[in-house]
Design an enzyme around this catalytic site. Structure first.
Site, PDB file in Angstrom:
ATOM      1  N   LYS B  78     -33.837  22.129  38.062  1.00  0.00           N
ATOM      2  CA  LYS B  78     -34.462  21.662  39.309  1.00  0.00           C
ATOM      3  C   LYS B  78     -34.234  22.735  40.366  1.00  0.00           C
ATOM      4  CE  LYS B  78     -34.187  17.400  42.146  1.00  0.00           C
ATOM      5  NZ  LYS B  78     -33.584  16.054  42.195  1.00  0.00           N
ATOM      6  N   SER B 154     -36.686  12.273  42.104  1.00  0.00           N
ATOM      7  CA  SER B 154     -37.168  13.521  42.647  1.00  0.00           C
ATOM      8  C   SER B 154     -37.150  14.665  41.646  1.00  0.00           C
ATOM      9  CB  SER B 154     -36.313  13.915  43.857  1.00  0.00           C
ATOM     10  OG  SER B 154     -34.972  14.172  43.475  1.00  0.00           O
ATOM     11  N   SER B 178     -32.766   9.898  40.782  1.00  0.00           N
ATOM     12  CA  SER B 178     -33.635  11.059  40.579  1.00  0.00           C
ATOM     13  C   SER B 178     -33.518  11.720  39.214  1.00  0.00           C
ATOM     14  CB  SER B 178     -33.382  12.097  41.674  1.00  0.00           C
ATOM     15  OG  SER B 178     -33.882  11.626  42.900  1.00  0.00           O
TER      16      SER B 178
END
Lengths: 78, 464
Positions: B78, B154, B178
């Site tokens: 990420k 996310s 997330s």
């Protein structure tokens, strides 16, 4: 918990005042959309106010100035 | 190289010389280049670095050196993890002018020490404040199983990259769900470890008092290999509470004997669609239980998590909100501002509640080892959806996707999300949370292994 009769205008006024206090400039449209978000959170805050929490309950985050010594002989003499 | 091989199988193939690390990385790059046009999981590629590291692994093997556990296995992170020489975007436009990172994040370093090879950075909701990875600056990440649907967030790029077989392992963060939401929507395995288990040093924060980091992966074996590689005590991270490594390894055939398992009802059924409940009951049956349990104060915990998140997240970005508000993500900027304006009393109330809440949660684990609940109320909604229908009631889409994940992360308990494929979803997955007491990730892995071996939890190939 007694609920205040807070209305949309009150939340709008709060957003205006708090954003000014934080030196956070917001235009009129932004004040409205932020007030809508804050209004949702207000309902959640009211739920939490219904919980019976004793005054001596520590917050979960506690400042720790340094790790606790692993051994007493590290304390030295007073 | 078959990108859907689990990390252990691929590492063994590389160690045996049946495939070189360079060949594996070239195949991985080729698949990313062909598939990412439709998925949009990546924001940055590190292919030069990857090829250089792959050549190093091959050189080690040729010299006869013992290769580490993940030698030659590609992974991606990420884009809130620091990667040396790259700006840590955290999904934002604002961060683009920051200086590049001078070092890798601790967890990136740990993966590299285990021989894994970084191929790039992955898309996310701006500053991790969202559940859909609808990122205005970098475009939405699309669900590999249905491109019109969200990959979740996310860490949507991380979930999609594993589901699209671009990488067997991706690293991500989880504050309110997330890791678990993208794992659920994309049909992959995910681990949110105990709060404080893994070092967060070198990652861009969202909510200091709730942020966790962890892996998503294409099998329980890959997840366990990644988790074991990521563990290291870190005295320089004040929140890394783990003082030693507790490896889980990969254990086969232990089954459920002695494991006390229950499915969560009450709140976790009220906010779950029939398909999500079916996923949880299927997992419970595979784990040999019909027992049920009630998680304490779930709705209050969700409210407290919401308030804590808004307050800490809003304050973190206050300086930029004052001067660069136009550069923020339009879908979340109002929530950041509202959070910054919240009265301190709300925040402190939430943190005070958190203490008694965690005590009640830990008491529940005196009776149970593993608790089961859906990870999301439903399968992946369409990109752009504004409302969710949960059992006939309408809820605002973006904040409500985390209804079932937020109460759990606020307790800091570890969770593995297992990918199940219940009916009524149009062949889309819904993840199931396997929740254990703090520091008992080993029990969640044991349950996950049973679900994988029984065949009820697995990945399905995406047709891209």
């Amino acid at each position: 918990v007694a609920q205040t009769s807070l209305n949309d205008t009150d939340v709008l006024n709060y957003v205006k005042a708090a954003s000014a206090l934080l030196d956070l400039p917001l235009d009129a449209a932004r004040i409205e959309s932020v007030a809508m978000q804050l209004g949702r959170t207000l309902e959640m805050a009211r739920q939490l106010e219904t919980v019976d929490i004793a005054p001596d309950v520590e917050a979960s985050e506690i400042f720790c100035p340094a790790p606790f010594p692993a051994h007493d002989d590290e304390r030295g003499t007073a | 190289m078959n990108a859907s091989m689990n990390a252990g199988q691929l590492a063994k193939a590389i160690a045996s010389g049946s495939v070189s690390a360079t060949e594996a990385v070239i195949a991985c790059i080729s698949h990313i280049q062909s598939s990412d046009k439709s998925v949009n999981a990546f924001t940055t590629y590190t292919f030069d670095r990857a090829l250089e590291e792959a050549r190093s692994v091959d050189a080690l093997r040729i010299r006869g050196a013992q290769l580490p556990a993940l030698a030659g296995v590609p992974f991606a992170v990420k884009n809130l993890f620091d990667v040396r020489g790259h700006v840590t975007l955290a999904g934002s436009k604002v961060n683009r002018t920051n200086a590049p990172a001078t070092d890798d994040a601790v967890l990136v370093t740990q993966m590299r020490r285990a021989g894994a090879i970084l191929v790039g950075m992955l898309n996310m909701d701006e500053y991790a404040y969202g559940f859909t990875t609808e990122n205005t600056h970098y475009g939405p990440t699309r669900n590999p199983h249905k491109l019109s649907c969200t990959a979740g967030g996310s860490s949507g790029g991380s979930g999609a990259a594993v589901a699209a077989a671009q990488v067997p392992i991706a690293l991500a963060s989880d504050t309110n769900g997330s890791i678990r939401v993208p794992a659920s929507f994309c049909g992959v395995w995910g681990l949110k470890p105990t709060f404080g288990r893994l070092s967060r040093r070198g990652s861009y924060p969202f909510v200091h008092s709730i942020d966790h980091l962890g892996p998503l992966a294409n099998s329980v074996e890959s997840l366990a290999l990644a988790y074991d590689a990521l563990q290291t005590p870190d005295p320089l991270d004040p929140v890394c509470h783990a003082l030693r490594v507790q490896p889980v390894g990969v254990e086969h055939g232990k089954g459920t004997k002695g494991l006390r398992v229950a499915r969560l009802t009450g709140y976790f059924e009220e906010f779950a669609t029939p398909s999500a409940i079916q996923a949880a009951t299927t997992a419970a049956a595979a784990l040999n239980t019909t027992a049920t349990a009630i998680w304490p104060d779930a709705a209050l915990a969700r409210s407290a998590a919401f308030i804590t998140t808004a307050s800490e997240g809003g304050r973190l970005h206050l300086a930029d909100l004052r001067t660069k508000v136009q550069d923020f993500e339009p879908l979340s900027v109002d929530r950041f501002i509202a959070g910054a304006l919240q009265p301190a009393a709300w925040y402190l109330r939430a943190q005070q509640f958190r203490r008694i809440y965690c005590e009640r949660v830990q008491a529940l684990f005196q009776d149970w080892d593993v608790l089961i609940a859906p990870a999301t109320p439903l399968s992946a909604p369409a990109l752009g959806a504004q409302w969710l229908d949960i059992n006939g009631k309408q809820y605002p889409c973006r904040p409500s996707i985390g209804l079932l994940s937020q109460p759990i992360s606020y307790s800091g308990c570890p969770v593995i999300t297992a990918p199940l494929w219940p009916g009524g979803t149009g062949a889309m997955p819904i993840g199931v949370q396997l929740i254990t007491a703090p520091w008992r990730e080993d029990l969640a892995f044991r349950a996950a292994q049973v679900l994988q071996e029984s065949g009820v939890a697995h990945l399905q190939p995406a047709t891209l």
